[in-house]
Motif scaffolding. Sequence first.
Motif, PDB file in Angstrom:
ATOM      1  N   ASN A  60       0.890  -1.147   0.209  1.00 46.15           N
ATOM      2  CA  ASN A  60       0.046  -0.062   0.052  1.00 46.15           C
ATOM      3  C   ASN A  60       0.873   1.257   0.193  1.00 46.15           C
ATOM      4  OD1 ASN A  60      -2.549  -1.637  -0.135  1.00 46.15           O
ATOM      5  ND2 ASN A  60      -2.817  -1.293   2.081  1.00 46.15           N
ATOM      6  N   ASN A  61       2.145   1.205   0.648  1.00 48.42           N
ATOM      7  CA  ASN A  61       2.789   2.323   0.682  1.00 48.42           C
ATOM      8  C   ASN A  61       3.410   2.418  -0.973  1.00 48.42           C
ATOM      9  OD1 ASN A  61       2.937   2.594   3.282  1.00 48.42           O
ATOM     10  ND2 ASN A  61       5.144   2.783   3.458  1.00 48.42           N
ATOM     11  N   GLY A  62       3.307   1.855  -1.575  1.00 44.12           N
ATOM     12  CA  GLY A  62       3.667   2.079  -3.089  1.00 44.12           C
ATOM     13  C   GLY A  62       2.444   2.458  -3.738  1.00 44.12           C
ATOM     14  N   GLY A  63       1.231   2.025  -3.346  1.00 45.19           N
ATOM     15  CA  GLY A  63       0.080   2.748  -3.755  1.00 45.19           C
ATOM     16  C   GLY A  63      -0.038   4.242  -3.601  1.00 45.19           C
ATOM     17  N   ASP A  64       0.406   4.560  -2.141  1.00 48.19           N
ATOM     18  CA  ASP A  64       0.360   6.002  -1.924  1.00 48.19           C
ATOM     19  C   ASP A  64       1.324   6.667  -2.872  1.00 48.19           C
ATOM     20  OD1 ASP A  64      -1.474   5.219   0.321  1.00 48.19           O
ATOM     21  OD2 ASP A  64       0.259   5.042   1.727  1.00 48.19           O
ATOM     22  N   ALA A  65       2.364   6.101  -2.976  1.00 52.92           N
ATOM     23  CA  ALA A  65       3.551   6.809  -4.032  1.00 52.92           C
ATOM     24  C   ALA A  65       2.894   6.900  -5.292  1.00 52.92           C
ATOM     25  CB  ALA A  65       4.573   5.998  -3.787  1.00 52.92           C
ATOM     26  N   GLU A  86       4.071  -5.450 -12.509  1.00 57.23           N
ATOM     27  CA  GLU A  86       3.206  -6.494 -12.350  1.00 57.23           C
ATOM     28  C   GLU A  86       2.919  -6.662 -10.927  1.00 57.23           C
ATOM     29  OE1 GLU A  86       1.888  -8.429 -14.620  1.00 57.23           O
ATOM     30  OE2 GLU A  86       3.079  -7.146 -16.220  1.00 57.23           O
ATOM     31  N   ARG A  87       3.485  -6.095 -10.111  1.00 60.32           N
ATOM     32  CA  ARG A  87       3.490  -6.256  -8.741  1.00 60.32           C
ATOM     33  C   ARG A  87       2.993  -4.939  -8.012  1.00 60.32           C
ATOM     34  NH1 ARG A  87       8.218  -8.326  -5.439  1.00 60.32           N
ATOM     35  NH2 ARG A  87       6.745  -8.912  -4.085  1.00 60.32           N
ATOM     36  N   MET A  88       2.811  -3.841  -8.699  1.00 64.03           N
ATOM     37  CA  MET A  88       2.444  -2.525  -8.123  1.00 64.03           C
ATOM     38  C   MET A  88       0.990  -2.622  -7.880  1.00 64.03           C
ATOM     39  SD  MET A  88       4.409   0.360 -10.381  1.00 64.03           S
ATOM     40  CE  MET A  88       6.178   0.346 -10.633  1.00 64.03           C
ATOM     41  N   HIS A  89       0.548  -1.662  -6.876  1.00 65.31           N
ATOM     42  CA  HIS A  89      -0.922  -1.412  -6.613  1.00 65.31           C
ATOM     43  C   HIS A  89      -1.640  -1.335  -7.858  1.00 65.31           C
ATOM     44  CE1 HIS A  89      -4.458   0.724  -4.958  1.00 65.31           C
ATOM     45  NE2 HIS A  89      -4.135  -0.109  -3.788  1.00 65.31           N
ATOM     46  N   ALA A  90      -2.683  -1.932  -8.298  1.00 63.18           N
ATOM     47  CA  ALA A  90      -3.203  -1.689  -9.597  1.00 63.18           C
ATOM     48  C   ALA A  90      -3.988  -0.494  -9.743  1.00 63.18           C
ATOM     49  CB  ALA A  90      -4.235  -2.943  -9.578  1.00 63.18           C
ATOM     50  N   GLU A  91      -4.732  -0.061  -8.729  1.00 64.86           N
ATOM     51  CA  GLU A  91      -5.546   1.196  -8.924  1.00 64.86           C
ATOM     52  C   GLU A  91      -4.435   2.255  -9.222  1.00 64.86           C
ATOM     53  OE1 GLU A  91      -6.222  -0.986  -6.800  1.00 64.86           O
ATOM     54  OE2 GLU A  91      -8.211  -1.695  -7.489  1.00 64.86           O
ATOM     55  N   GLY A  92      -3.360   2.427  -8.277  1.00 70.15           N
ATOM     56  CA  GLY A  92      -2.562   3.470  -8.261  1.00 70.15           C
ATOM     57  C   GLY A  92      -1.579   3.538  -9.566  1.00 70.15           C
ATOM     58  N   LEU A  93      -1.276   2.373  -9.748  1.00 65.72           N
ATOM     59  CA  LEU A  93      -0.757   2.246 -10.951  1.00 65.72           C
ATOM     60  C   LEU A  93      -1.266   2.786 -12.430  1.00 65.72           C
ATOM     61  CD1 LEU A  93       1.490   1.284 -12.829  1.00 65.72           C
ATOM     62  CD2 LEU A  93       0.609  -1.044 -13.107  1.00 65.72           C
ATOM     63  N   ALA A  94      -2.668   2.496 -12.238  1.00 64.00           N
ATOM     64  CA  ALA A  94      -3.510   3.110 -13.343  1.00 64.00           C
ATOM     65  C   ALA A  94      -3.668   4.639 -13.327  1.00 64.00           C
ATOM     66  CB  ALA A  94      -5.232   2.330 -13.303  1.00 64.00           C
ATOM     67  N   ALA A  95      -3.813   5.019 -12.111  1.00 57.91           N
ATOM     68  CA  ALA A  95      -4.007   6.475 -11.874  1.00 57.91           C
ATOM     69  C   ALA A  95      -2.681   7.361 -12.231  1.00 57.91           C
ATOM     70  CB  ALA A  95      -4.061   6.831 -10.251  1.00 57.91           C
ATOM     71  N   ALA A  96      -1.533   6.636 -12.236  1.00 58.48           N
ATOM     72  CA  ALA A  96      -0.234   7.161 -12.395  1.00 58.48           C
ATOM     73  C   ALA A  96      -0.043   7.303 -14.185  1.00 58.48           C
ATOM     74  CB  ALA A  96       0.809   6.648 -11.802  1.00 58.48           C
ATOM     75  N   ARG A  97      -0.639   6.344 -14.560  1.00 60.69           N
ATOM     76  CA  ARG A  97      -0.498   6.198 -16.087  1.00 60.69           C
ATOM     77  C   ARG A  97      -1.536   7.145 -16.632  1.00 60.69           C
ATOM     78  NH1 ARG A  97       0.238  -0.440 -16.715  1.00 60.69           N
ATOM     79  NH2 ARG A  97       2.542  -0.287 -17.257  1.00 60.69           N
ATOM     80  N   ALA A 118      16.564  13.345 -11.130  1.00 60.89           N
ATOM     81  CA  ALA A 118      15.456  13.802 -10.661  1.00 60.89           C
ATOM     82  C   ALA A 118      15.758  14.859  -9.757  1.00 60.89           C
ATOM     83  CB  ALA A 118      14.898  12.472  -9.644  1.00 60.89           C
ATOM     84  N   ASP A 119      14.705  15.845  -9.378  1.00 59.26           N
ATOM     85  CA  ASP A 119      14.565  16.811  -8.478  1.00 59.26           C
ATOM     86  C   ASP A 119      14.174  16.274  -7.176  1.00 59.26           C
ATOM     87  OD1 ASP A 119      15.488  19.245 -10.231  1.00 59.26           O
ATOM     88  OD2 ASP A 119      13.471  18.708 -11.233  1.00 59.26           O
ATOM     89  N   LEU A 120      13.517  15.287  -7.188  1.00 58.64           N
ATOM     90  CA  LEU A 120      12.814  14.663  -6.045  1.00 58.64           C
ATOM     91  C   LEU A 120      12.364  13.286  -6.234  1.00 58.64           C
ATOM     92  CD1 LEU A 120      11.763  15.654  -3.031  1.00 58.64           C
ATOM     93  CD2 LEU A 120       9.400  15.901  -4.029  1.00 58.64           C
ATOM     94  N   ALA A 121      12.345  12.480  -5.095  1.00 58.67           N
ATOM     95  CA  ALA A 121      12.138  11.229  -5.167  1.00 58.67           C
ATOM     96  C   ALA A 121      11.266  10.626  -4.051  1.00 58.67           C
ATOM     97  CB  ALA A 121      13.444  10.083  -5.246  1.00 58.67           C
ATOM     98  N   LEU A 122      10.237   9.859  -4.364  1.00 57.74           N
ATOM     99  CA  LEU A 122       9.309   9.212  -3.336  1.00 57.74           C
ATOM    100  C   LEU A 122       9.655   7.824  -3.127  1.00 57.74           C
ATOM    101  CD1 LEU A 122       5.797  10.355  -4.955  1.00 57.74           C
ATOM    102  CD2 LEU A 122       6.931  10.994  -2.773  1.00 57.74           C
ATOM    103  N   ALA A 154      10.168   9.844   1.967  1.00 58.88           N
ATOM    104  CA  ALA A 154       9.717   8.641   2.457  1.00 58.88           C
ATOM    105  C   ALA A 154       8.220   8.596   2.785  1.00 58.88           C
ATOM    106  CB  ALA A 154      10.361   8.091   3.613  1.00 58.88           C
ATOM    107  N   VAL A 155       7.507   7.513   2.382  1.00 57.48           N
ATOM    108  CA  VAL A 155       6.089   7.221   2.589  1.00 57.48           C
ATOM    109  C   VAL A 155       5.788   6.073   3.802  1.00 57.48           C
ATOM    110  CG1 VAL A 155       3.937   6.355   1.645  1.00 57.48           C
ATOM    111  CG2 VAL A 155       5.787   7.244   0.059  1.00 57.48           C
ATOM    112  N   ASP A 156       5.661   6.882   5.107  1.00 56.38           N
ATOM    113  CA  ASP A 156       5.139   6.325   6.249  1.00 56.38           C
ATOM    114  C   ASP A 156       6.494   5.958   7.057  1.00 56.38           C
ATOM    115  OD1 ASP A 156       3.067   6.157   8.112  1.00 56.38           O
ATOM    116  OD2 ASP A 156       2.292   4.090   7.171  1.00 56.38           O
ATOM    117  N   VAL A 157       7.478   5.438   6.532  1.00 53.53           N
ATOM    118  CA  VAL A 157       8.763   5.096   7.006  1.00 53.53           C
ATOM    119  C   VAL A 157       9.626   4.882   6.085  1.00 53.53           C
ATOM    120  CG1 VAL A 157       8.381   2.437   7.220  1.00 53.53           C
ATOM    121  CG2 VAL A 157       9.830   3.626   8.761  1.00 53.53           C
TER     122      VAL A 157
END
Length: 499
Positions: A60-65, A86-97, A118-122, A154-157
């Motif tokens: 889910n942290n990947g989904g948040d990102a 193939e392993r990413m959060h499906a809805e988050g991946l669709a939103a990013a694309r 990059a100027d910034l990384a998540l 960092a997302v959460d930790v």
Amino acid sequence: MRPVCAVATVRSAEASAGVLEPVLMQRASWALAGVCVDLLGLQRGSVRGARVVALVGSGNNGGDALWALAALARRGAVAVAVGDPERMHAEGLAAARAAGAPVLPWSDPRTVGALRTADLALDGIVGIGGTGGLREPAAGAVETLAAAGVPIVAVDVPSGVDSDTGEVPGPAVTAAVTVCFGVLKAGLVLAPGRSHAGAVAVIDIGLRPDDLDPLAHVLSLADLPTATLPADTHKYRRGVVGVAAGSDAFPGAALLAVGGARRSGAGMVALAAGGDQVGELVVGRFPDVVLDSGRPVDARCVGPGLGDRAREPVLAALAEPGPVVVDASGLDVLATRDGRAALAGRAGRTTVLTPHAGEFARLGFDPSGGPLAAALRASRATGAVLVLKGPGTVVAAPDGTALIDTFGTADLATAGSGDVLAGLIAGRLATAARTGDLTPRRVAQAVAGAVALHGLAGRLAAAESRPVTAVDVLEALPSAGAAAAAPTPAGRRPPDTSA
């Protein structure tokens, strides 16, 4: 005070929040994106055109990102996600694309270039339930970002940091900022994880406070002020603190411990000097100090600088009913049979032990599981309040109360700093003894307040941009107390570092 919770507690609170998981994720990702917008605004003036890369794992942290990356892309950022699609959060991946953010596999030839420019990384690689250090290929990607000097949010930790213990067993992210959802996690304030967290922003995502049973607490600046003195107070009502410290080899230890006690708010300090010249040295600097080892006191500090003369003063102090702070040379006495027996005989009395990691080990305590778990075990075993000193000093009481310091920095790592702290704690307890409020919880809070004030003094001393000494810390205590008592006036204000 702010709560610090275990991962299991957070998971349970999320499940019982009465809100669907996608809603919690949307709240988290919008907050995460907002922090990134602020950082990019400070860094380059605008989000538009900024190059943002997200390292995305399977949780889910990947989904948040991914959701945050989508929001940044819609605001004009050049956004790229890196990971295994193939392993990413499906809805988050669709939103990013959908927002125009391409997804690059770890092994894609373009990935290294995207990371380096990059100027910034998540960091959305591993969630709060992750264990162990980062593995390849994620570890290599993080190393590339670090080499290029790219700031990481960092997302959460930070990935690679144990959320419950702060342990860092292998490669890990070192973040500029950690955006923590719902409640602080222990790994963000315990060493060594705290050094990977950067600035910590705790974001409310709608978890119910009643569901967040804390593992520990951290103090904020507002928790540090001492109580206002009533108009009819006299020096004895403020408490008398006895200090047994110093020797011919370490005369300055008495000076520092007495100095800490004098700055505690106690009404009088009585010194039992451990060396022929020690009393003269201390009274020469502090003429208000009383040289009277037999005077009744409300609390004692015993041990700093006593060396091989520590045994008798420590055993005598432990035989008294009042609060006792055992520090430095005094702790070595507790490793002996007589010392252990004297400590065991103080059941129900207020005793505070202040070991650093080396002293903790010499006392035979088990350090496994990180400093919080170790301090709580030792406190329960001894019946004493444990102050396990170090980055993220832990104060643990026998009833399970635990507080983690967020004010102290590496500037306190200087000879004599602990002597100042021991005296300061004893003075605080002398005042508390006069109120009769010496429950384990209240004692732990008073001790943690002294630890935090000591850390704040170290920060103020370090603001002079020169190496900090224990004398500097001692002299900065009044300014630290003033900052805690009036934290809002205009002008330079020390940071509230409680996340």
